[in-house]
Design a protein around this motif. Structure first.
Motif, PDB file in Angstrom:
ATOM      1  N   SER A 238       0.815  -1.224   0.000  1.00 25.45           N
ATOM      2  CA  SER A 238       0.000   0.000   0.000  1.00 25.45           C
ATOM      3  C   SER A 238       0.841   1.264   0.000  1.00 25.45           C
ATOM      4  CB  SER A 238      -0.940   0.002   1.214  1.00 25.45           C
ATOM      5  OG  SER A 238      -0.203   0.156   2.419  1.00 25.45           O
ATOM      6  N   GLY A 239       2.112   1.163   0.444  1.00 21.02           N
ATOM      7  CA  GLY A 239       2.966   2.345   0.489  1.00 21.02           C
ATOM      8  C   GLY A 239       3.808   2.549  -0.756  1.00 21.02           C
ATOM      9  N   LEU A 240       3.636   1.682  -1.772  1.00 22.68           N
ATOM     10  CA  LEU A 240       4.441   1.773  -2.996  1.00 22.68           C
ATOM     11  C   LEU A 240       3.684   2.459  -4.117  1.00 22.68           C
ATOM     12  CD1 LEU A 240       5.813  -1.908  -3.016  1.00 22.68           C
ATOM     13  CD2 LEU A 240       6.957   0.118  -2.093  1.00 22.68           C
ATOM     14  N   ASP A 241       4.441   3.059  -5.059  1.00 22.69           N
ATOM     15  CA  ASP A 241       3.781   3.578  -6.258  1.00 22.69           C
ATOM     16  C   ASP A 241       3.517   2.416  -7.214  1.00 22.69           C
ATOM     17  OD1 ASP A 241       6.076   3.040  -7.867  1.00 22.69           O
ATOM     18  OD2 ASP A 241       6.909   5.010  -7.447  1.00 22.69           O
ATOM     19  N   GLU A 242       2.825   2.683  -8.323  1.00 25.09           N
ATOM     20  CA  GLU A 242       2.374   1.607  -9.210  1.00 25.09           C
ATOM     21  C   GLU A 242       3.521   0.762  -9.755  1.00 25.09           C
ATOM     22  OE1 GLU A 242      -0.648   0.339  -9.859  1.00 25.09           O
ATOM     23  OE2 GLU A 242      -1.244   1.708  -8.268  1.00 25.09           O
ATOM     24  N   ASN A 243       4.613   1.411 -10.188  1.00 28.56           N
ATOM     25  CA  ASN A 243       5.754   0.666 -10.748  1.00 28.56           C
ATOM     26  C   ASN A 243       6.428  -0.190  -9.686  1.00 28.56           C
ATOM     27  OD1 ASN A 243       5.416   1.702 -13.327  1.00 28.56           O
ATOM     28  ND2 ASN A 243       6.725   3.483 -12.934  1.00 28.56           N
ATOM     29  N   GLU A 244       6.635   0.393  -8.498  1.00 24.02           N
ATOM     30  CA  GLU A 244       7.256  -0.351  -7.405  1.00 24.02           C
ATOM     31  C   GLU A 244       6.365  -1.518  -6.973  1.00 24.02           C
ATOM     32  OE1 GLU A 244       9.725   3.123  -4.999  1.00 24.02           O
ATOM     33  OE2 GLU A 244       7.560   2.903  -4.670  1.00 24.02           O
ATOM     34  N   LYS A 245       5.053  -1.252  -6.957  1.00 24.92           N
ATOM     35  CA  LYS A 245       4.086  -2.280  -6.551  1.00 24.92           C
ATOM     36  C   LYS A 245       4.164  -3.479  -7.489  1.00 24.92           C
ATOM     37  CE  LYS A 245       0.156  -0.638  -5.206  1.00 24.92           C
ATOM     38  NZ  LYS A 245      -1.204  -0.056  -5.195  1.00 24.92           N
ATOM     39  N   GLU A 246       4.203  -3.193  -8.790  1.00 24.77           N
ATOM     40  CA  GLU A 246       4.243  -4.256  -9.796  1.00 24.77           C
ATOM     41  C   GLU A 246       5.510  -5.096  -9.652  1.00 24.77           C
ATOM     42  OE1 GLU A 246       4.255  -4.551 -14.660  1.00 24.77           O
ATOM     43  OE2 GLU A 246       3.209  -2.864 -13.719  1.00 24.77           O
ATOM     44  N   THR A 247       6.649  -4.432  -9.452  1.00 28.46           N
ATOM     45  CA  THR A 247       7.927  -5.136  -9.299  1.00 28.46           C
ATOM     46  C   THR A 247       7.940  -5.986  -8.037  1.00 28.46           C
ATOM     47  OG1 THR A 247       9.077  -3.328 -10.424  1.00 28.46           O
ATOM     48  CG2 THR A 247      10.428  -4.840  -9.129  1.00 28.46           C
ATOM     49  N   PHE A 248       7.479  -5.397  -6.937  1.00 27.42           N
ATOM     50  CA  PHE A 248       7.463  -6.102  -5.648  1.00 27.42           C
ATOM     51  C   PHE A 248       6.584  -7.340  -5.714  1.00 27.42           C
ATOM     52  CE2 PHE A 248       5.580  -6.638  -1.357  1.00 27.42           C
ATOM     53  CZ  PHE A 248       6.750  -6.913  -0.648  1.00 27.42           C
ATOM     54  N   MET A 249       5.380  -7.202  -6.288  1.00 27.11           N
ATOM     55  CA  MET A 249       4.461  -8.338  -6.382  1.00 27.11           C
ATOM     56  C   MET A 249       5.035  -9.435  -7.262  1.00 27.11           C
ATOM     57  SD  MET A 249       0.791  -6.361  -6.588  1.00 27.11           S
ATOM     58  CE  MET A 249      -0.149  -7.857  -6.902  1.00 27.11           C
ATOM     59  N   LYS A 250       5.707  -9.030  -8.337  1.00 28.01           N
ATOM     60  CA  LYS A 250       6.324 -10.012  -9.241  1.00 28.01           C
ATOM     61  C   LYS A 250       7.432 -10.778  -8.514  1.00 28.01           C
ATOM     62  CE  LYS A 250       8.050 -10.322 -13.989  1.00 28.01           C
ATOM     63  NZ  LYS A 250       8.453  -9.553 -15.188  1.00 28.01           N
ATOM     64  N   ASP A 251       8.211 -10.062  -7.709  1.00 32.45           N
ATOM     65  CA  ASP A 251       9.328 -10.678  -6.982  1.00 32.45           C
ATOM     66  C   ASP A 251       8.858 -11.731  -5.982  1.00 32.45           C
ATOM     67  OD1 ASP A 251      11.164  -9.194  -8.361  1.00 32.45           O
ATOM     68  OD2 ASP A 251      11.433  -7.676  -6.781  1.00 32.45           O
ATOM     69  N   ILE A 252       7.690 -11.494  -5.368  1.00 27.37           N
ATOM     70  CA  ILE A 252       7.213 -12.445  -4.354  1.00 27.37           C
ATOM     71  C   ILE A 252       6.167 -13.412  -4.912  1.00 27.37           C
ATOM     72  CG2 ILE A 252       7.704 -10.876  -2.431  1.00 27.37           C
ATOM     73  CD1 ILE A 252       4.728 -10.239  -2.292  1.00 27.37           C
ATOM     74  N   GLY A 253       5.916 -13.314  -6.235  1.00 30.92           N
ATOM     75  CA  GLY A 253       5.005 -14.255  -6.886  1.00 30.92           C
ATOM     76  C   GLY A 253       3.541 -14.027  -6.576  1.00 30.92           C
ATOM     77  N   LEU A 254       3.164 -12.759  -6.379  1.00 24.05           N
ATOM     78  CA  LEU A 254       1.773 -12.421  -6.050  1.00 24.05           C
ATOM     79  C   LEU A 254       1.088 -11.841  -7.278  1.00 24.05           C
ATOM     80  CD1 LEU A 254       0.126 -12.556  -3.382  1.00 24.05           C
ATOM     81  CD2 LEU A 254       0.660 -10.140  -3.040  1.00 24.05           C
ATOM     82  N   ASN A 255      -0.018 -12.459  -7.713  1.00 25.50           N
ATOM     83  CA  ASN A 255      -0.722 -11.986  -8.900  1.00 25.50           C
ATOM     84  C   ASN A 255      -1.727 -10.875  -8.590  1.00 25.50           C
ATOM     85  OD1 ASN A 255       0.520 -13.872 -10.631  1.00 25.50           O
ATOM     86  ND2 ASN A 255      -0.889 -15.460  -9.931  1.00 25.50           N
ATOM     87  N   LYS A 256      -2.424 -11.016  -7.463  1.00 27.77           N
ATOM     88  CA  LYS A 256      -3.441 -10.036  -7.079  1.00 27.77           C
ATOM     89  C   LYS A 256      -3.205  -9.568  -5.655  1.00 27.77           C
ATOM     90  CE  LYS A 256      -7.403 -11.517  -9.880  1.00 27.77           C
ATOM     91  NZ  LYS A 256      -8.802 -12.006  -9.818  1.00 27.77           N
ATOM     92  N   THR A 257      -3.528  -8.308  -5.389  1.00 27.17           N
ATOM     93  CA  THR A 257      -3.445  -7.821  -4.026  1.00 27.17           C
ATOM     94  C   THR A 257      -4.614  -8.385  -3.220  1.00 27.17           C
ATOM     95  OG1 THR A 257      -4.799  -5.856  -4.445  1.00 27.17           O
ATOM     96  CG2 THR A 257      -2.412  -5.650  -4.814  1.00 27.17           C
ATOM     97  N   GLY A 258      -4.487  -8.314  -1.910  1.00 28.92           N
ATOM     98  CA  GLY A 258      -5.570  -8.770  -1.046  1.00 28.92           C
ATOM     99  C   GLY A 258      -6.844  -7.981  -1.266  1.00 28.92           C
ATOM    100  N   LEU A 259      -6.685  -6.682  -1.562  1.00 26.15           N
ATOM    101  CA  LEU A 259      -7.859  -5.847  -1.824  1.00 26.15           C
ATOM    102  C   LEU A 259      -8.620  -6.353  -3.035  1.00 26.15           C
ATOM    103  CD1 LEU A 259      -9.616  -3.348  -1.396  1.00 26.15           C
ATOM    104  CD2 LEU A 259      -7.953  -2.019  -2.703  1.00 26.15           C
ATOM    105  N   ASN A 260      -7.901  -6.672  -4.098  1.00 29.68           N
ATOM    106  CA  ASN A 260      -8.557  -7.192  -5.310  1.00 29.68           C
ATOM    107  C   ASN A 260      -9.276  -8.517  -5.039  1.00 29.68           C
ATOM    108  OD1 ASN A 260      -7.765  -5.073  -6.929  1.00 29.68           O
ATOM    109  ND2 ASN A 260      -5.850  -6.039  -7.556  1.00 29.68           N
ATOM    110  N   LYS A 261      -8.643  -9.379  -4.254  1.00 31.67           N
ATOM    111  CA  LYS A 261      -9.273 -10.655  -3.904  1.00 31.67           C
ATOM    112  C   LYS A 261     -10.556 -10.429  -3.113  1.00 31.67           C
ATOM    113  CE  LYS A 261      -5.046 -13.461  -3.416  1.00 31.67           C
ATOM    114  NZ  LYS A 261      -4.237 -14.191  -2.414  1.00 31.67           N
ATOM    115  N   LEU A 262     -10.477  -9.534  -2.123  1.00 32.44           N
ATOM    116  CA  LEU A 262     -11.646  -9.273  -1.273  1.00 32.44           C
ATOM    117  C   LEU A 262     -12.793  -8.649  -2.057  1.00 32.44           C
ATOM    118  CD1 LEU A 262     -10.291  -7.997   2.167  1.00 32.44           C
ATOM    119  CD2 LEU A 262     -11.638 -10.030   1.718  1.00 32.44           C
ATOM    120  N   ILE A 263     -12.473  -7.738  -2.965  1.00 33.40           N
ATOM    121  CA  ILE A 263     -13.518  -7.101  -3.767  1.00 33.40           C
ATOM    122  C   ILE A 263     -14.201  -8.136  -4.657  1.00 33.40           C
ATOM    123  CG2 ILE A 263     -13.930  -5.507  -5.688  1.00 33.40           C
ATOM    124  CD1 ILE A 263     -11.815  -3.675  -4.412  1.00 33.40           C
TER     125      ILE A 263
END
Length: 356
Positions: A238-263
């Motif tokens: 939640s504290g990252l910008d869009e580019n950082e968020k995309e890189t971070f999620m890719k590094d840890i193998g996460l396709n969707k954020t928890g918010l997207n899953k919950l929605i």
């Protein structure tokens, strides 16, 4: 309409951390002691929808307005809450105000974060919450029946309450027969009939695969909606910008954020659809219940639209994106004129014609 989800669970399971992450805020104090949250924290979150992004671009809209979801971080519940333990009825009254309940359970080990019951057992945690909610409902029904000296309830309503009281006393989940029964039971504030999602708060290593705790939950509650989330990771994202968020999620193998899953799960749970309006002034997403008739959908925009409804000019979102505008859709026979009996579909792009 948006919808409101209450995040509930025992103290120190990660509710406030998850709330902060989902709402990209630091409004909820997160600390290692029970009842850190007393009054509920409320956060309204935009439901980002790529379809709306594309519609706004094609229509060259001055404004783009997403629909939203409200998250409520509710104080930790403890055994005996229905009898006033912990924050007692204050906790339970906050649950009555939400559309759906997110049962957050701790599914990770940590020496740094204490557990209110001194051991990690997500099944026990869920059963405590379930029991307190049922006890609260039993009390609500009994009080309602006892107060019926002035004959404020109809014979049918009395029969419904007695039937539900019997079901709860036998440990059976309340069975709702029809929409009218559901409306009546909601009006008296029953908690056990609210739709729910079980969210397993896991550590980073187990976010994709789950662990022994999440397996126990999935085996025990096979018919429930269950998702895994790592509240700490969500807080970092939640504290990252869009580019950082995309890189971070890719590094840890996460396709969707928890918010997207919950929605996604929340919309499915509450049987919600999204329709759009789009033009040069504004492109906007609107939320309605599934199987909503066009006049009722129009009332979401303005209450007068329902009684003054004439027709709905309807285009599927796919057709609008394919041809680029309502005018082009009309030229290609993709704009339909629908009347009062039309059931709005998810993704419809609508223009309502109403009497002035």
């Amino acid at each position: 309409m948006g919808f409101k989800c209450g995040i509930v669970g025992l103290p120190n399971v990660g509710k406030s951390t998850l709330f902060n992450a989902l709402t990209a805020s630091k409004n909820a104090e997160a600390a290692n002691f029970p009842f850190c949250t007393i009054d509920p924290n409320v956060g309204i979150v935009d439901v980002v929808d790529e379809r709306l992004d594309q519609l706004a671009k094609l229509s060259n809209s001055k404004k783009k307005i997403y629909t939203n979801i409200t998250f409520v971080d509710i104080a930790g519940l403890v055994k005996g809450a229905s009898k006033g333990e912990g924050l007692g009825n204050k906790f339970l009254s906050h649950i009555r105000e939400v559309d759906a309940i997110i049962h957050l359970v701790r599914c990770f080990d940590s020496q740094k974060i204490s557990h209110v019951n001194s051991k990690i057992n997500p099944i026990d945690d869920l059963e405590i919450i379930k029991t307190e909610i049922i006890l609260s409902d039993l009390e609500s029904i009994q009080k309602k029946l006892e107060k019926n000296k002035k004959k404020i309830l109809s014979d049918k309503e009395i029969k419904i309450l007695e039937e539900k009281l019997d079901q709860l006393n036998k440990g059976i989940e309340i069975e709702i027969k029809d929409e009218n029964e559901e409306k009546f039971l909601n009006s008296i504030g029953l908690l056990s009939i609210k739709p729910k999602i079980i969210v397993c708060n896991v550590d980073e290593e187990n976010i994709s695969t789950g662990n022994t705790y999440t397996k126990l939950i999935r085996d025990k509650y096979a018919d429930e909606k269950i998702i895994n989330i790592c509240a700490d990771i969500e807080d970092q994202i939640s504290g990252l910008d869009e580019n950082e968020k995309e890189t971070f999620m890719k590094d840890i193998g996460l396709n969707k954020t928890g918010l997207n899953k919950l929605i996604k799960e929340g919309y499915d749970l509450l049987k919600l659809d999204t329709f759009f309006t789009s033009g040069p002034e504004e492109s906007r997403a609107w939320t309605v219940r599934k199987n909503t008739l066009a006049p009722k959908a129009a009332s979401v925009i303005h209450t007068d639209f329902e009684k003054n409804f004439i027709r709905a000019e309807t285009i599927t979102c796919d057709d609008f994106l394919k041809f680029g505008s309502a005018e082009k859709c009309k030229e290609n026979g993709k704009l339909r004129i629908e009347g009062k009996d039309y059931i709005v579909k998810d993704g419809d792009v609508l223009h309502f014609r109403v009497n002035p």
